[in-house]
Design a protein around this motif. Structure first.
Motif, PDB file in Angstrom:
ATOM      1  N   UNK A  41       0.828  -1.201   0.000  1.00 35.94           N
ATOM      2  CA  UNK A  41       0.000   0.000   0.000  1.00 35.94           C
ATOM      3  C   UNK A  41       0.864   1.254   0.000  1.00 35.94           C
ATOM      4  N   UNK A  42       0.425   2.218  -0.777  1.00 36.88           N
ATOM      5  CA  UNK A  42       1.026   3.540  -0.800  1.00 36.88           C
ATOM      6  C   UNK A  42      -0.108   4.538  -0.613  1.00 36.88           C
ATOM      7  N   UNK A  43      -0.006   5.368   0.412  1.00 39.00           N
ATOM      8  CA  UNK A  43      -1.031   6.371   0.718  1.00 39.00           C
ATOM      9  C   UNK A  43      -0.392   7.745   0.548  1.00 39.00           C
ATOM     10  N   UNK A  44      -0.975   8.559  -0.320  1.00 38.90           N
ATOM     11  CA  UNK A  44      -0.411   9.868  -0.618  1.00 38.90           C
ATOM     12  C   UNK A  44      -1.458  10.947  -0.340  1.00 38.90           C
ATOM     13  N   UNK A  45      -1.244  11.733   0.728  1.00 36.46           N
ATOM     14  CA  UNK A  45      -2.157  12.849   0.989  1.00 36.46           C
ATOM     15  C   UNK A  45      -1.835  14.001   0.036  1.00 36.46           C
ATOM     16  N   UNK A  91       0.995   7.262   9.817  1.00 34.32           N
ATOM     17  CA  UNK A  91       0.399   6.024   9.325  1.00 34.32           C
ATOM     18  C   UNK A  91       1.094   4.812   9.948  1.00 34.32           C
ATOM     19  N   UNK A  92       2.402   4.921  10.152  1.00 40.01           N
ATOM     20  CA  UNK A  92       3.137   3.822  10.768  1.00 40.01           C
ATOM     21  C   UNK A  92       2.671   3.591  12.210  1.00 40.01           C
ATOM     22  N   UNK A  93       2.294   4.644  12.894  1.00 40.21           N
ATOM     23  CA  UNK A  93       1.750   4.508  14.249  1.00 40.21           C
ATOM     24  C   UNK A  93       0.474   3.671  14.223  1.00 40.21           C
ATOM     25  N   UNK A  94      -0.381   3.898  13.229  1.00 38.71           N
ATOM     26  CA  UNK A  94      -1.600   3.095  13.083  1.00 38.71           C
ATOM     27  C   UNK A  94      -1.268   1.632  12.792  1.00 38.71           C
ATOM     28  N   UNK A  95      -0.268   1.419  11.964  1.00 41.52           N
ATOM     29  CA  UNK A  95       0.139   0.055  11.649  1.00 41.52           C
ATOM     30  C   UNK A  95       0.669  -0.658  12.892  1.00 41.52           C
ATOM     31  N   UNK A 109      -5.880   3.542   7.083  1.00 43.56           N
ATOM     32  CA  UNK A 109      -4.763   4.371   6.638  1.00 43.56           C
ATOM     33  C   UNK A 109      -5.240   5.465   5.698  1.00 43.56           C
ATOM     34  N   UNK A 110      -6.101   5.111   4.776  1.00 44.14           N
ATOM     35  CA  UNK A 110      -6.648   6.071   3.806  1.00 44.14           C
ATOM     36  C   UNK A 110      -7.433   7.172   4.526  1.00 44.14           C
ATOM     37  N   UNK A 111      -8.323   6.783   5.401  1.00 48.30           N
ATOM     38  CA  UNK A 111      -9.170   7.752   6.110  1.00 48.30           C
ATOM     39  C   UNK A 111      -8.375   8.632   7.074  1.00 48.30           C
ATOM     40  N   UNK A 112      -7.305   8.084   7.642  1.00 47.53           N
ATOM     41  CA  UNK A 112      -6.499   8.838   8.598  1.00 47.53           C
ATOM     42  C   UNK A 112      -5.979  10.153   7.996  1.00 47.53           C
ATOM     43  N   UNK A 113      -5.628  10.119   6.733  1.00 48.95           N
ATOM     44  CA  UNK A 113      -5.100  11.325   6.092  1.00 48.95           C
ATOM     45  C   UNK A 113      -6.159  12.425   6.026  1.00 48.95           C
ATOM     46  N   UNK A 114      -7.405  12.063   5.812  1.00 45.63           N
ATOM     47  CA  UNK A 114      -8.482  13.061   5.824  1.00 45.63           C
ATOM     48  C   UNK A 114      -8.655  13.633   7.228  1.00 45.63           C
ATOM     49  N   UNK A 115      -8.614  12.759   8.216  1.00 45.59           N
ATOM     50  CA  UNK A 115      -8.749  13.204   9.611  1.00 45.59           C
ATOM     51  C   UNK A 115      -7.643  14.200   9.959  1.00 45.59           C
ATOM     52  N   UNK A 116      -6.461  13.975   9.390  1.00 44.51           N
ATOM     53  CA  UNK A 116      -5.315  14.843   9.676  1.00 44.51           C
ATOM     54  C   UNK A 116      -5.273  16.097   8.802  1.00 44.51           C
ATOM     55  N   UNK A 153      -5.848  16.362   5.151  1.00 39.68           N
ATOM     56  CA  UNK A 153      -5.626  16.306   3.705  1.00 39.68           C
ATOM     57  C   UNK A 153      -6.935  16.605   2.978  1.00 39.68           C
ATOM     58  N   UNK A 154      -6.825  17.347   1.890  1.00 38.61           N
ATOM     59  CA  UNK A 154      -8.007  17.659   1.088  1.00 38.61           C
ATOM     60  C   UNK A 154      -8.331  16.524   0.112  1.00 38.61           C
ATOM     61  N   UNK A 155      -7.317  15.732  -0.185  1.00 38.94           N
ATOM     62  CA  UNK A 155      -7.469  14.646  -1.153  1.00 38.94           C
ATOM     63  C   UNK A 155      -6.470  13.559  -0.788  1.00 38.94           C
ATOM     64  N   UNK A 156      -6.834  12.306  -0.982  1.00 36.72           N
ATOM     65  CA  UNK A 156      -5.936  11.192  -0.668  1.00 36.72           C
ATOM     66  C   UNK A 156      -5.929  10.225  -1.843  1.00 36.72           C
ATOM     67  N   UNK A 157      -4.736   9.896  -2.292  1.00 37.00           N
ATOM     68  CA  UNK A 157      -4.544   8.946  -3.391  1.00 37.00           C
ATOM     69  C   UNK A 157      -3.905   7.694  -2.797  1.00 37.00           C
ATOM     70  N   UNK A 158      -4.605   6.573  -2.860  1.00 39.00           N
ATOM     71  CA  UNK A 158      -4.120   5.328  -2.286  1.00 39.00           C
ATOM     72  C   UNK A 158      -4.025   4.261  -3.375  1.00 39.00           C
ATOM     73  N   UNK A 159      -2.870   3.610  -3.434  1.00 44.81           N
ATOM     74  CA  UNK A 159      -2.644   2.514  -4.368  1.00 44.81           C
ATOM     75  C   UNK A 159      -2.365   1.278  -3.531  1.00 44.81           C
ATOM     76  N   UNK A 160      -3.071   0.183  -3.840  1.00 46.88           N
ATOM     77  CA  UNK A 160      -2.830  -1.045  -3.087  1.00 46.88           C
ATOM     78  C   UNK A 160      -2.915  -2.268  -3.982  1.00 46.88           C
ATOM     79  N   UNK A 161      -2.117  -3.261  -3.609  1.00 44.30           N
ATOM     80  CA  UNK A 161      -2.140  -4.562  -4.265  1.00 44.30           C
ATOM     81  C   UNK A 161      -2.220  -5.599  -3.162  1.00 44.30           C
ATOM     82  N   UNK A 162      -3.028  -6.630  -3.371  1.00 42.69           N
ATOM     83  CA  UNK A 162      -3.143  -7.706  -2.395  1.00 42.69           C
ATOM     84  C   UNK A 162      -2.822  -9.024  -3.080  1.00 42.69           C
TER      85      UNK A 162
END
Length: 103
Positions: free
Chosen positions: A6-10, A25-29, A59-66, A68-77
């Motif tokens: 996962x890559x989360x970009x605020x 984000x690492x604190x959440x992890x 992780x994605x939502x955390x950036x909004x709480x902090x 960020x006006x927009x969050x771009x998240x890329x993930x592979x599972x």
């Protein structure tokens, strides 16, 4: 177990760098209890598919709480169910094959 990359970009933030955001984000992890490994382009997290989808959303939502006006998240599972996988297994497999190319 499955692996999540996962890559989360605020976006829309005043700061040019992202290290303070990534530290948050690492604190959440850490609090999740899931094994993870930060790398230069994102983070690898290990867990069940349900756990991985849940932490990705957090992780994605955390950036909004902090702020960020927009969050771009890329993930592979990679959800492999025929054998157990852990962080580092894929790299170890490639390294072993390089050390013994006859296999």
């Amino acid at each position: 177990m499955a692996l999540l990359e996962i890559t989360v970009i605020p976006l829309g933030t005043a700061a040019g760098g992202l290290s303070a955001w990534i530290a948050g984000l690492e604190t959440l992890l850490q609090a999740s209890g899931l094994p993870f490994r930060l790398n230069d382009m994102g983070t690898i997290v290990e867990g069940s598919a349900d756990e991985l989808f849940a932490i990705a959303r957090k992780l994605h939502e955390h950036c909004f709480v902090e702020g960020a006006a927009r969050v771009y998240t890329v993930m592979k599972i990679d959800d492999r169910r025929d054998k157990a996988v852990s962080i580092g297994d894929k790299v170890a497999s490639v390294e072993a094959r390089k050390a013994s190319p006859d296999k």
